[in-house]
Design an enzyme around this catalytic site. Structure first.
Site: not given
Ligand code: AMP
Ligand code: MG
Length: 477
Positions: A82, A105, A175, A84, A254, A244-245, A117-118
């Site tokens: 997900g 982002k 994706r 993040g 990514d 996921d990429n 930490d995002g």
């Protein structure tokens, strides 16, 4: 402008996302703006402060911004992921009615952040900006970078960094991992809803096909072969080809640990975490096929309700991968050599050249530049090991096309400039220390990668071997 944002993704069942508010930091400031992209998107504003208004529009506070749920196979292992550290601001409709995701982002945690930490460092966002723009101008499908905003807050990594946000634009961030998430964590109806949504949004021509899931598998295979072929053309190593990429739209995205190869070595890996070379340069097609198998597995219940029949049908598509890849790859490599057609007998010409390049540690990009004989002062062609290969190549050219035609084709397929690692590092280091002169100069060069008119030695030369041997890239920094 903000009024034009739409949220069609939120018509999916609510397991597919989680609403999330971006954290813009204590003193957000636009420090890099992609004027040309803004103009293309029809959001051209005169001053960068106006972009702050655009990006921080008050209406956005009430908007249903969200993080996407997805899973994925990372280095072969399945896991729930997900967004993040990415938050979707919404879908922007361009003047010519294209629907694009606008994502931010580095704007803080979401429910998918796990231990992260995002946040993002200024340096890593600069890197994504520079390389994604370079890819675009190399004519490679890619996510785009609209702006970098410094947050005015520190980000803690191995040392303290300045924090920053990147505004990323993409046709869609859906994706392979989104399908894997639906397949393994949700109900078949949800998987079906995702398929319906994706077809309507990205591939409406397939909506009425006899077997839409199978058609999507075929389409994504073709799109991904196209994009990875381009990577091989310019020596790009993605570095983290986890499922996921892998974008369903076929865009490169990514830009964590990616890098460009200088000296040709099929086993080149720069990513610090790719210990076994899973995502090495020449492994990219194999990994792409592996990822497509994971996509096929996720689609099985939609391909046929009888699993055996579904597997059989999916297998047929996957089995066509090798032939399709070989044809597209060799066609592209032959184009790099000025040969405008593909013949299985010519694949040896490509393979033999690569073997000579490997043995003699030649620079990948510059070998093709030298062959095109446009840029003076490149002595690769004098290499004794290359002489008999050169004769064969010239013989083929002389008997098929004129050298001028070959040269023109080569000039379209072989960039003069790529974002070489040592120059990328110089641009980033100087910028984070307050001097963005070189970054700006480099960006201009990278916007004209096929400009053969006045070759600039600094940007063509490869670094000394030691640089690449010790160069490492990192994910999620
Ligand atoms: P990536 O390697 O960029 O594909 O990221 C894999 C996963 O890690 C994704 O779910 C990302 O959103 C997440 N991630 C990467 N960096 C961070 C971070 N600093 N904070 C939270 N999540 C992150
Ligand atoms: Mg990712």
């Amino acid at each position: 402008m903000i009024k034009q944002l739409e949220y069609s993704y939120l018509t999916l069942p609510n397991n597919f996302y989680s609403l999330a508010k971006p954290d813009w930091g204590v003193a957000p400031k636009v420090v890099l703006l992609n004027d040309m992209l803004a103009e293309e998107l029809g959001i051209y504003l005169k001053k960068s402060e106006e972009y702050i208004d655009f990006i921080f529009n008050k209406e956005l506070e009430a908007a249903p911004t969200f993080a996407q749920a997805y899973a994925g196979h990372q280095f072969g292992y399945f896991t729930m992921l997900g967004d993040g550290r990415a938050i979707m601001l919404g879908e922007y409709i361009t003047p010519d009615k294209k629907r694009l995701d606008i994502q931010i982002k580095g704007a803080g945690n979401t429910i998918y952040s796990r231990r992260g930490d995002g946040k993002a460092t200024f340096k890593s966002m600069l890197r994504e900006f520079l390389i994604s723009e370079a890819m675009h101008y190399l004519n490679i499908p890619t996510s785009r970078s609209l702006a970098i905003i410094k947050t005015g807050e520190p980000v803690f990594r191995e040392t303290i960094h300045e924090g920053a946000l990147l505004i990323r634009i993409m046709q869609s961030h859906i994706r392979v991992g989104t399908f894997e998430f639906a397949r393994y964590f949700l109900k078949t109806e949800d998987l079906q809803a995702l398929l319906t949504y994706v077809l309507r949004r990205l591939y409406p021509d397939l909506e009425k096909s006899e077997n839409p899931a199978l058609s999507l598998l075929q389409k994504v295979m073709e799109k991904q072969i196209e994009v990875v072929t381009h990577w091989m053309r310019v020596g790009f190593i993605h570095g983290v080809m986890n499922t996921d990429n892998v974008a369903i739209s076929g865009e490169t995205f990514d830009y964590g640990p990616c890098a460009f190869m200088n000296t040709y070595n099929p086993n080149t890996v720069f990513s610090s975490i790719d210990t076994y070379g899973r995502y090495a340069f020449l492994n990219q097609p194999k990994i792409l096929k592996w990822n497509l198998v994971k996509f096929a597995e996720a689609l099985l219940p939609l391909i046929h309700h009888n699993t055996q029949r579904a597997v059989h049908q999916a297998q047929e598509v996957i089995d066509s991968f090798d032939d399709l890849w070989n044809e597209k790859y060799y066609c592209m490599m032959l184009n790099k050599l000025g040969i405008p057609f593909y013949q299985p007998s010519l694949t040896k010409l490509v393979d033999n050249l690569l073997a000579i390049m490997f043995k003699n540690q030649l620079d990948y990009n510059n070998t093709f530049l030298a062959l095109s004989q446009v840029i003076p002062g490149m002595d690769i062609l004098k290499l004794p090991d290359l002489q008999s290969w050169l004769e064969q190549w010239k013989y083929i050219i002389d008997n098929t096309v004129s050298f001028l035609e070959a040269q023109n084709l080569m000039k379209r397929n072989n960039p003069v400039y790529i974002p070489r690692n040592h120059l990328v590092e110089k641009a980033l280091e100087e910028t984070i220390h307050g001097d963005e002169t070189f970054f700006k100069e480099f960006l201009i060069i990278l916007k004209n990668p096929y400009d053969y008119s006045s070759p600039q030695k600094l940007f063509i030369s490869s670094p000394d071997k030691h640089f690449d041997n010790t160069y490492q890239t990192f994910c999620g920094t």
